[in-house]
Design a protein around this motif. Structure first.
Motif, mmCIF file in Angstrom:
data_model
loop_
_atom_site.group_PDB
_atom_site.id
_atom_site.type_symbol
_atom_site.label_atom_id
_atom_site.label_comp_id
_atom_site.label_asym_id
_atom_site.label_seq_id
_atom_site.Cartn_x
_atom_site.Cartn_y
_atom_site.Cartn_z
ATOM 1 N N GLY B 107 0.820 -1.200 0.000
ATOM 2 C CA GLY B 107 0.000 0.000 0.000
ATOM 3 C C GLY B 107 0.857 1.255 0.000
ATOM 4 N N VAL B 108 1.851 1.264 0.871
ATOM 5 C CA VAL B 108 2.699 2.455 0.992
ATOM 6 C C VAL B 108 3.832 2.400 -0.032
ATOM 7 C CG1 VAL B 108 4.112 3.834 2.551
ATOM 8 C CG2 VAL B 108 2.164 2.556 3.452
ATOM 9 N N GLY B 109 4.512 1.231 -0.070
ATOM 10 C CA GLY B 109 5.534 0.991 -1.085
ATOM 11 C C GLY B 109 6.741 1.898 -1.007
ATOM 12 N N LYS B 110 7.181 2.236 0.209
ATOM 13 C CA LYS B 110 8.377 3.069 0.333
ATOM 14 C C LYS B 110 9.569 2.165 0.627
ATOM 15 C CE LYS B 110 5.614 6.892 2.078
ATOM 16 N NZ LYS B 110 5.090 7.430 3.325
ATOM 17 N N SER B 111 10.606 2.718 1.265
ATOM 18 C CA SER B 111 11.796 1.920 1.571
ATOM 19 C C SER B 111 11.461 0.862 2.629
ATOM 20 C CB SER B 111 12.887 2.826 2.104
ATOM 21 O OG SER B 111 12.471 3.355 3.349
ATOM 22 N N GLU B 112 12.365 -0.122 2.782
ATOM 23 C CA GLU B 112 12.150 -1.187 3.758
ATOM 24 C C GLU B 112 12.007 -0.597 5.163
ATOM 25 O OE1 GLU B 112 15.268 -4.086 3.868
ATOM 26 O OE2 GLU B 112 14.060 -5.533 4.981
ATOM 27 N N ARG B 113 12.841 0.400 5.444
ATOM 28 C CA ARG B 113 12.802 1.050 6.764
ATOM 29 C C ARG B 113 11.424 1.693 7.006
ATOM 30 N NH1 ARG B 113 16.894 3.698 10.150
ATOM 31 N NH2 ARG B 113 18.430 2.851 8.716
ATOM 32 N N ALA B 114 10.913 2.404 5.973
ATOM 33 C CA ALA B 114 9.623 3.085 6.109
ATOM 34 C C ALA B 114 8.489 2.078 6.278
ATOM 35 C CB ALA B 114 9.370 3.965 4.894
ATOM 36 N N VAL B 115 8.602 0.957 5.562
ATOM 37 C CA VAL B 115 7.557 -0.073 5.621
ATOM 38 C C VAL B 115 7.514 -0.687 7.025
ATOM 39 C CG1 VAL B 115 6.997 -2.411 4.806
ATOM 40 C CG2 VAL B 115 7.523 -0.601 3.154
ATOM 41 N N ILE B 116 8.687 -1.031 7.568
ATOM 42 C CA ILE B 116 8.736 -1.624 8.915
ATOM 43 C C ILE B 116 8.271 -0.602 9.953
ATOM 44 C CG2 ILE B 116 10.291 -2.573 10.685
ATOM 45 C CD1 ILE B 116 11.876 -3.863 8.380
ATOM 46 N N ALA B 117 8.698 0.651 9.783
ATOM 47 C CA ALA B 117 8.283 1.700 10.724
ATOM 48 C C ALA B 117 6.761 1.861 10.714
ATOM 49 C CB ALA B 117 8.961 3.023 10.362
ATOM 50 N N LYS B 118 6.178 1.826 9.519
ATOM 51 C CA LYS B 118 4.725 1.961 9.404
ATOM 52 C C LYS B 118 4.028 0.781 10.095
ATOM 53 C CE LYS B 118 0.977 3.806 8.247
ATOM 54 N NZ LYS B 118 0.622 5.111 8.778
ATOM 55 N N ALA B 119 4.554 -0.433 9.860
ATOM 56 C CA ALA B 119 3.957 -1.633 10.457
ATOM 57 C C ALA B 119 4.001 -1.544 11.986
ATOM 58 C CB ALA B 119 4.678 -2.880 9.964
ATOM 59 N N VAL B 120 5.134 -1.122 12.516
ATOM 60 C CA VAL B 120 5.290 -1.013 13.970
ATOM 61 C C VAL B 120 4.320 0.035 14.522
ATOM 62 C CG1 VAL B 120 6.879 -0.279 15.810
ATOM 63 C CG2 VAL B 120 7.676 -1.833 14.014
ATOM 64 N N GLU B 121 4.229 1.161 13.839
ATOM 65 C CA GLU B 121 3.330 2.238 14.274
ATOM 66 C C GLU B 121 1.880 1.732 14.330
ATOM 67 O OE1 GLU B 121 3.264 5.682 11.590
ATOM 68 O OE2 GLU B 121 1.164 5.869 12.140
ATOM 69 N N VAL B 122 1.475 1.009 13.289
ATOM 70 C CA VAL B 122 0.094 0.516 13.217
ATOM 71 C C VAL B 122 -0.155 -0.561 14.288
ATOM 72 C CG1 VAL B 122 -1.469 -0.850 11.771
ATOM 73 C CG2 VAL B 122 -0.275 1.107 10.799
ATOM 74 N N LEU B 123 0.827 -1.436 14.480
ATOM 75 C CA LEU B 123 0.676 -2.490 15.497
ATOM 76 C C LEU B 123 0.500 -1.875 16.885
ATOM 77 C CD1 LEU B 123 3.355 -5.021 14.213
ATOM 78 C CD2 LEU B 123 0.898 -5.450 14.378
ATOM 79 N N LYS B 124 1.242 -0.814 17.144
ATOM 80 C CA LYS B 124 1.128 -0.135 18.440
ATOM 81 C C LYS B 124 -0.250 0.510 18.580
ATOM 82 C CE LYS B 124 5.440 0.125 20.422
ATOM 83 N NZ LYS B 124 5.833 0.347 21.815
ATOM 84 N N SER B 125 -0.688 1.211 17.535
ATOM 85 C CA SER B 125 -1.940 1.964 17.647
ATOM 86 C C SER B 125 -3.161 1.055 17.688
ATOM 87 C CB SER B 125 -2.055 2.969 16.496
ATOM 88 O OG SER B 125 -2.050 2.294 15.278
ATOM 89 N N THR B 126 -3.021 -0.197 17.237
ATOM 90 C CA THR B 126 -4.164 -1.118 17.273
ATOM 91 C C THR B 126 -4.017 -2.140 18.408
ATOM 92 O OG1 THR B 126 -3.048 -2.446 15.591
ATOM 93 C CG2 THR B 126 -4.760 -0.934 14.819
ATOM 94 N N SER B 127 -3.054 -1.910 19.288
ATOM 95 C CA SER B 127 -2.810 -2.790 20.453
ATOM 96 C C SER B 127 -2.488 -4.230 20.052
ATOM 97 C CB SER B 127 -4.015 -2.781 21.394
ATOM 98 O OG SER B 127 -4.288 -1.481 21.821
ATOM 99 N N LEU B 128 -1.803 -4.402 18.936
ATOM 100 C CA LEU B 128 -1.425 -5.747 18.495
ATOM 101 C C LEU B 128 0.076 -5.983 18.603
ATOM 102 C CD1 LEU B 128 -3.657 -6.228 15.317
ATOM 103 C CD2 LEU B 128 -3.735 -7.614 17.384
ATOM 104 N N TYR B 129 0.810 -4.970 19.069
ATOM 105 C CA TYR B 129 2.274 -5.047 19.058
ATOM 106 C C TYR B 129 2.791 -6.266 19.809
ATOM 107 C CZ TYR B 129 7.118 -3.447 19.171
ATOM 108 O OH TYR B 129 8.472 -3.355 19.024
#
Lengths: 344, 241
Positions: B107-129
């Motif tokens: 969906g985002v399709g940026k660098s690997e770092r940006a993709v992992i950062a986005k995933a971590v951010e979303v996992l935290k905000s949805t209480s799934l981390y």
């Protein structure tokens, strides 16, 4: 990547195992008997065949029953390129892969609009149609097929190296592919194609890439096999028994696992050699292999590797992306606090 | 406020069976549009038509200034439409982290770092981390619902389609999911939300659209829609005197 003692130990162990296996494989003709060399050569080819069927069925949800088409095309292209055009065998092998890709891409626009059983039957139909075409073309020797004259000059050990290089490259390609973005998308398609589509995974393009890789390597594999046979004949090279073998290898080994086709390929070659000494009726061997496959499906539906991995909680040649490892590899800035953390 | 979605004269059919017909409505940016209606009204088909899983035989869907009527689901996702499913569809063989990575990577399709950062951010905000490395097939229904939202959020949608995120949950679980929806509303993402809990919809949405037998019955502010005779009739079968 941050390295600690455990990581270094694990990495070292993996490298040592890989080096020992590769060293054993590449020196086998110097210390192994001719029969053993021939067996391992066959294993290399069948593992490659299994990897490529697994790539389609195990990761992309494309249950192909037409892999024999690329085996036959690879064999015939090698024969025409080396015998008729006088090209080196290696060029003939690569041309076999390229011709297979051209056919796969041509058919993909029809095939990739089908799913499940329809896809399976359509691939089988195209393979049968190709068999009928090849068996009626005079230039291709009609039903008698073609000799690969240049391959007569090779000894088993030389063909063995073609097989080993092919299976090593194929395994590396599979590992790299499944650890890539495309691999992640393929896992998603395998698990739920509509949810993967609405998550942004391009269905047609991802599946097309798989078909291209699978057809190329299977085509080259067909060339290597018929190099060892010296003679390519339509009813054998385009036989569905190739796909049956691939299905057996992957089901026994473990569908959707990288190590599955390796284990399955080794078992398949041993079993088929052993069964051929028991019975001279080829079809009876197929029945026995089929019964074994059904028994494995009932006892261990995830195959040998899948079941062992599940029971002991590890993955051989894993393509898994663990959070901790990903963060160690690509450190990211701290994310916003979770709801629970915000409340506390 | 800028209109982000325009649905004009939409017609969808499965074979000869017309599911949606003559449906037209607009959604403004950062608005929460609730879609209500009885079973079989065509709510989920509307979600499928907006996310590209079904292609309408007539009408247009314009999203963010682009006609997406014939676009595939993955193109729509990359253009900014994310969705959840009424019955969760996690990638069961993948871990929670990998599920969210799929959304972030494609969906985002940026660098690997940006993709992992986005995933971590979303996992935290949805209480799934804390459950990042759990295989999705082993999650509870509540966590599967969370994962649906997380995967969609990871694609960085401008428009999020929520299809009955509270369905099948206990009261306590519904409360937890609703908190998550409140968080989503706070992010400013435009939301189209289907739910059967009418009271919640009336309280939590900016506009309501009531569907009946595949067409828009009434559209407007929640108070206006809830007070209308048409909605009462659709839900309770009250006939005009």
């Amino acid at each position: 990547m941050r390295l600690n003692a455990e990581n270094i130990k694990g990495m070292l162990l993996r490298y040592i195992v890989a080096i020992v296996i590769l060293a054993a494989l590449f020196t086998l003709p110097f210390w192994g008997g001719r029969y053993i060399v021939m067996l391992v050569m066959l294993m290399g080819m069948y593992i490659t065949l299994g990897h490529m069927w697994n790539l389609l069925a195990g990761y992309s949800g494309l249950t192909s029953l037409g892999q024999q088409m690329y085996i036959g095309v690879g064999g015939y292209t090698l024969a025409v390129a080396s015998t008729n055009l006088g090209l080196p065998l290696v060029v003939g092998l690569i041309m076999g892969g390229i011709v297979s890709v051209i056919i796969a891409v041509g058919l993909s626009y029809l095939l990739l609009r089908m799913k499940g059983m329809y896809f399976a039957i359509a691939t089988w139909m195209f393979a049968e149609a190709m068999l009928l075409i090849v068996a009626t073309v005079s230039f291709l020797g009609k039903g008698q097929g073609l000799f690969i004259t240049e391959a007569r000059k090779l000894v088993t050990a030389q063909i063995y190296y073609f097989s080993i290089v092919l299976v090593v490259i194929t395994t590396i390609v599979i590992v790299v592919l499944l650890r890539s973005k495309l691999g992640l998308g393929l896992f998603a398609i395998r698990d739920n194609d509509s949810a993967s589509a609405t998550s942004g995974v391009p269905q047609f393009k991802s599946k097309l890439y798989c078909m291209i890789i699978s057809s190329f390597i299977t085509g080259v594999c067909g060339g290597v096999f018929y190099m060892s046979q010296v003679w390519v004949q339509p009813y054998a090279s385009f036989s569905i028994s190739w796909t049956v073998a691939a299905v057996f290898i992957v089901v026994i080994g473990g569908i959707g696992t990288i190590a599955g086709p390796i284990v399955g390929g080794i078992i398949y070659v041993f079993l088929s050699q052993y069964l051929s000494t028991l019975s001279q009726i080829g079809s009876l061997n197929m029945v026995i292999l089929g019964v074994i496959a059904v028994a494995v499906i009932l006892v261990a539906p995830k195959g040998i590797v899948g079941t062992v991995q599940e029971k002991f909680g590890f993955e051989i040649l894993s393509a898994r992306r663990w959070l901790g490892k990903s963060l160690a590899k690509v450190p990211v800035a701290p994310a916003p606090a979770s709801e629970a953390e915000r409340e506390s | 406020m800028r209109k982000i979605l325009n649905v004009d004269n939409l017609h969808v059919a499965y074979g000869k069976f017309k599911v949606l017909h003559e449906l037209s409505f607009d959604v403004e940016e950062s608005q929460v549009l609730g879609v209500i209606g009885p079973n079989g009204a065509g709510k989920t088909t509307l979600m499928n038509a907006l996310s590209g899983l079904v292609i309408p035989y007539d009408g247009t869907v314009v999203f963010d200034g682009v006609n997406i009527t014939k676009k595939s689901p993955d193109e729509r996702c990359r253009h900014g439409i994310g969705r959840t499913y009424q019955v969760p569809r996690p990638f069961e063989g993948l871990t929670v982290f990998e599920n969210v990575l799929v959304g972030a990577a494609y969906g985002v399709g940026k660098s690997e770092r940006a993709v992992i950062a986005k995933a971590v951010e979303v996992l935290k905000s949805t209480s799934l981390y804390e459950k990042s490395d759990t295989v999705a097939g082993r999650l509870t229904l509540l966590d599967r619902k969370r994962l649906e939202i997380a995967r969609a959020l990871a694609t960085e949608p401008k428009l999020l389609l929520l299809d009955e995120v509270a369905a099948g949950l206990t009261d306590a679980e519904v409360h937890e999911v609703m908190e998550l929806v409140e968080y989503l509303k706070g992010t400013g993402i435009t939301i189209i939300w289907i739910e059967h809990v009418i009271k919640t919809m009336a309280e939590s949405t900016d506009k309501l659209l009531c569907l009946s037998t595949g067409t828009g019955l009434i559209y407007g502010d929640p108070d206006y829609v809830m007070a209308s005779k048409e909605v009462e009739e659709v839900y309770l079968g009250v006939e005009e005197e």
